[in-house]
Design a protein around this motif. Structure first.
Motif, mmCIF file in Angstrom:
data_model
loop_
_atom_site.group_PDB
_atom_site.id
_atom_site.type_symbol
_atom_site.label_atom_id
_atom_site.label_comp_id
_atom_site.label_asym_id
_atom_site.label_seq_id
_atom_site.Cartn_x
_atom_site.Cartn_y
_atom_site.Cartn_z
ATOM 1 N N TRP A 33 0.889 -1.000 -0.161
ATOM 2 C CA TRP A 33 -0.176 0.114 0.116
ATOM 3 C C TRP A 33 0.914 1.399 -0.090
ATOM 4 N N TRP A 63 -3.942 1.871 -3.304
ATOM 5 C CA TRP A 63 -3.907 0.349 -3.485
ATOM 6 C C TRP A 63 -3.433 0.065 -4.861
ATOM 7 N N LEU A 108 -10.280 -2.205 6.211
ATOM 8 C CA LEU A 108 -9.691 -0.714 6.178
ATOM 9 C C LEU A 108 -11.216 0.029 6.591
ATOM 10 N N LEU A 127 -6.829 -1.368 9.622
ATOM 11 C CA LEU A 127 -6.114 -0.506 9.232
ATOM 12 C C LEU A 127 -7.119 0.749 9.004
#
Length: 230
Positions: free
Chosen positions: A16, A26, A151, A180
């Protein structure tokens, strides 16, 4: 081409790219990810008598447009709290609304809904409560116990570090082995201490939790929490 200010780091078995623009690239999905735009926050405050310069939405859209162009992203994922409140889209001035619609039609655009958002009615693009892409769960607020790599946004994390007799605060991402959390992208979004107990709790289960702060050459890692040795 991705700007040189974006630096790589590994998560969920993939590479990333994180930059000081508070956005995530990404590469495997040719995607740009941002969280917590909070468009029309200033106009929301104005309705309560707190007058702020009414330019936050334009500033946020300017930065977002520049990132889409510079990264060459073919997909954009906005991870919730896209507007500051349900009536925000109606307060967006015509010029900004047209820009947002054109931008959302330029690429494959997905709006993930957050706690500030309406659940339907996106002007352009696709609106979803959550989405799995490439084996990674995309949602607004981290869900403890989620089995997939995840995410999210919601917490607006900022790292606070004492240096030379003063405290420095910077937007950051927060990462554990499977989660994340992105910093807030919007112009008037503030932030929560990355080491706040509520944020650390949302990252569980984890063996370690780290704040990620992008620099010109790399992503700096700052440990926030470590599980006690068994």
């Amino acid at each position: 081409m991705v700007p040189l200010s974006f630096a790589p780091f590994p998560f969920a078995g993939q590479e990333w790219l994180l930059g000081p623009a508070r956005a995530l690239v990404w590469p495997a999905e040719q995607a740009l990810l941002v969280a917590d735009l909070h468009l029309e926050k200033a106009s929301w405050f104005a309705r309560t008598g707190q007058m702020l310069p009414p330019y936050d939405s334009r500033e946020t859209l300017d930065r977002l447009t520049a990132l889409v162009r510079h990264t060459g992203a073919r997909r954009v994922f906005c991870l919730g709290d896209n507007f500051h409140d349900a009536h925000g889209p109606a307060r967006l001035d015509a010029g900004a609304a047209d820009r947002l619609t054109a931008l959302a039609r330029l690429v494959d655009w997905v709006w993930i809904t957050g706690n500030h958002d309406e659940k339907d009615g996106a002007a352009a693009g696709t609106m979803l409560p959550e989405l799995t892409v490439g084996g990674v769960m995309l949602r607004h607020e981290a869900r403890p116990g989620e089995p997939l790599p995840e995410l999210s946004g919601h917490f607006h994390p900022r790292l606070r570090v004492a240096a030379r007799g003063r405290t420095v605060s910077r937007p950051c991402a927060v990462m554990s082995e499977r989660k994340l959390i992105l910093p807030a992208f919007g112009a008037l979004t503030g932030g929560l201490d990355a080491a706040h107990p509520a944020l650390l709790k949302a990252m569980q289960p984890a063996r370690s939790i780290t704040a990620l702060v992008p620099t010109a050459a790399r992503v700096a890692h700052f440990p926030l929490w470590q599980a006690a040795a068994a």
